[in-house]
Design a protein around this motif. Structure first.
Motif, mmCIF file in Angstrom:
data_model
loop_
_atom_site.group_PDB
_atom_site.id
_atom_site.type_symbol
_atom_site.label_atom_id
_atom_site.label_comp_id
_atom_site.label_asym_id
_atom_site.label_seq_id
_atom_site.Cartn_x
_atom_site.Cartn_y
_atom_site.Cartn_z
ATOM 1 N N TYR A 55 0.188 12.108 -4.158
ATOM 2 C CA TYR A 55 -0.669 12.392 -3.013
ATOM 3 C C TYR A 55 -2.059 11.853 -3.320
ATOM 4 O O TYR A 55 -2.576 12.022 -4.421
ATOM 5 C CB TYR A 55 -0.733 13.891 -2.722
ATOM 6 C CG TYR A 55 0.512 14.401 -2.039
ATOM 7 C CD1 TYR A 55 0.759 14.094 -0.706
ATOM 8 C CD2 TYR A 55 1.448 15.166 -2.719
ATOM 9 C CE1 TYR A 55 1.908 14.541 -0.064
ATOM 10 C CE2 TYR A 55 2.590 15.610 -2.085
ATOM 11 C CZ TYR A 55 2.816 15.302 -0.765
ATOM 12 O OH TYR A 55 3.947 15.740 -0.128
ATOM 13 N N THR A 56 -2.660 11.196 -2.337
ATOM 14 C CA THR A 56 -4.007 10.665 -2.507
ATOM 15 C C THR A 56 -5.012 11.809 -2.398
ATOM 16 O O THR A 56 -4.653 12.919 -2.000
ATOM 17 C CB THR A 56 -4.331 9.612 -1.419
ATOM 18 O OG1 THR A 56 -4.343 10.258 -0.147
ATOM 19 C CG2 THR A 56 -3.321 8.473 -1.446
ATOM 20 N N ASP A 57 -6.250 11.535 -2.730
ATOM 21 C CA ASP A 57 -7.300 12.550 -2.623
ATOM 22 C C ASP A 57 -7.446 13.070 -1.201
ATOM 23 O O ASP A 57 -7.830 14.213 -0.990
ATOM 24 C CB ASP A 57 -8.640 11.987 -3.113
ATOM 25 C CG ASP A 57 -8.642 11.723 -4.609
ATOM 26 O OD1 ASP A 57 -7.803 12.322 -5.330
ATOM 27 O OD2 ASP A 57 -9.474 10.914 -5.062
ATOM 28 N N SER A 58 -7.104 12.229 -0.226
ATOM 29 C CA SER A 58 -7.219 12.653 1.176
ATOM 30 C C SER A 58 -5.944 13.350 1.674
ATOM 31 O O SER A 58 -5.855 13.692 2.844
ATOM 32 C CB SER A 58 -7.544 11.448 2.064
ATOM 33 O OG SER A 58 -6.522 10.489 1.968
ATOM 34 N N GLY A 59 -4.960 13.536 0.788
ATOM 35 C CA GLY A 59 -3.762 14.282 1.146
ATOM 36 C C GLY A 59 -2.611 13.464 1.699
ATOM 37 O O GLY A 59 -1.591 14.014 2.105
ATOM 38 N N LEU A 60 -2.756 12.137 1.709
ATOM 39 C CA LEU A 60 -1.673 11.286 2.199
ATOM 40 C C LEU A 60 -0.673 11.013 1.072
ATOM 41 O O LEU A 60 -1.042 10.933 -0.094
ATOM 42 C CB LEU A 60 -2.219 9.955 2.715
ATOM 43 C CG LEU A 60 -3.110 10.027 3.946
ATOM 44 C CD1 LEU A 60 -3.671 8.658 4.267
ATOM 45 C CD2 LEU A 60 -2.333 10.581 5.127
ATOM 46 N N LYS A 61 0.560 10.865 1.451
ATOM 47 C CA LYS A 61 1.616 10.567 0.484
ATOM 48 C C LYS A 61 1.618 9.062 0.221
ATOM 49 O O LYS A 61 1.750 8.263 1.136
ATOM 50 C CB LYS A 61 2.953 11.016 1.058
ATOM 51 C CG LYS A 61 4.094 11.005 0.090
ATOM 52 C CD LYS A 61 5.315 11.628 0.753
ATOM 53 C CE LYS A 61 6.536 11.452 -0.078
ATOM 54 N NZ LYS A 61 7.740 11.933 0.608
ATOM 55 N N ASP A 62 1.470 8.675 -1.035
ATOM 56 C CA ASP A 62 1.432 7.274 -1.438
ATOM 57 C C ASP A 62 2.729 6.946 -2.164
ATOM 58 O O ASP A 62 2.987 7.434 -3.265
ATOM 59 C CB ASP A 62 0.235 7.021 -2.350
ATOM 60 C CG ASP A 62 0.199 5.613 -2.915
ATOM 61 O OD1 ASP A 62 1.019 4.760 -2.503
ATOM 62 O OD2 ASP A 62 -0.653 5.362 -3.788
ATOM 63 N N CYS A 63 3.562 6.103 -1.553
ATOM 64 C CA CYS A 63 4.874 5.760 -2.093
ATOM 65 C C CYS A 63 4.904 4.364 -2.714
ATOM 66 O O CYS A 63 5.980 3.781 -2.897
ATOM 67 C CB CYS A 63 5.917 5.866 -0.986
ATOM 68 S SG CYS A 63 5.949 7.488 -0.193
ATOM 69 N N THR A 64 3.750 3.843 -3.047
ATOM 70 C CA THR A 64 3.636 2.495 -3.601
ATOM 71 C C THR A 64 4.550 2.284 -4.799
ATOM 72 O O THR A 64 5.152 1.223 -4.945
ATOM 73 C CB THR A 64 2.171 2.207 -4.007
ATOM 74 O OG1 THR A 64 1.341 2.378 -2.868
ATOM 75 C CG2 THR A 64 2.012 0.811 -4.549
ATOM 76 N N ASN A 65 4.668 3.276 -5.665
ATOM 77 C CA ASN A 65 5.462 3.134 -6.883
ATOM 78 C C ASN A 65 6.900 3.629 -6.742
ATOM 79 O O ASN A 65 7.597 3.789 -7.728
ATOM 80 C CB ASN A 65 4.777 3.858 -8.044
ATOM 81 C CG ASN A 65 3.465 3.202 -8.405
ATOM 82 O OD1 ASN A 65 3.380 1.982 -8.452
ATOM 83 N ND2 ASN A 65 2.444 3.994 -8.621
#
Length: 97
Positions: A55-65
């Protein structure tokens, strides 16, 4: 051991090698990269998706990896989560009423 019903079926694997972003995940094996779930249907499950996300600092889910939906062998895993997604949508709909 018996193979899953979907294994070796055309509908369970699609690789769009002419896509401008192919493969869209760094370090992915281009020969085993499944584009069928280009936009991951498991995103809505949050931390229950089973993938490698943060989760990014802004609360979004980051699925890059995460390559979970893009591996040929994971078709059954992804489609196996559809009932869980349906239940989540049912709960969300009930909460809105």
């Amino acid at each position: 051991m018996e193979k899953p019903y979907w294994e070796d079926k055309e509908y369970s694997f699609f690789s769009h090698k002419k896509c401008e972003f192919f493969p869209c995940h760094k370090g992915a094996d281009p020969e085993d990269f499944n584009c069928l779930f280009c936009y991951c249907p498991l995103y809505a499950l949050g931390d229950r998706c089973g993938g490698n996300f943060r989760y990014t600092d802004s609360g979004l889910k980051d699925c890059t990896n995460c390559q979970l939906p893009h591996k040929r062998k994971n078709y059954g895993y992804v489609t196996g989560k559809y009932q869980e997604l349906a239940e989540l949508m049912k709960k969300m709909r009930a909460d809105q009423q």
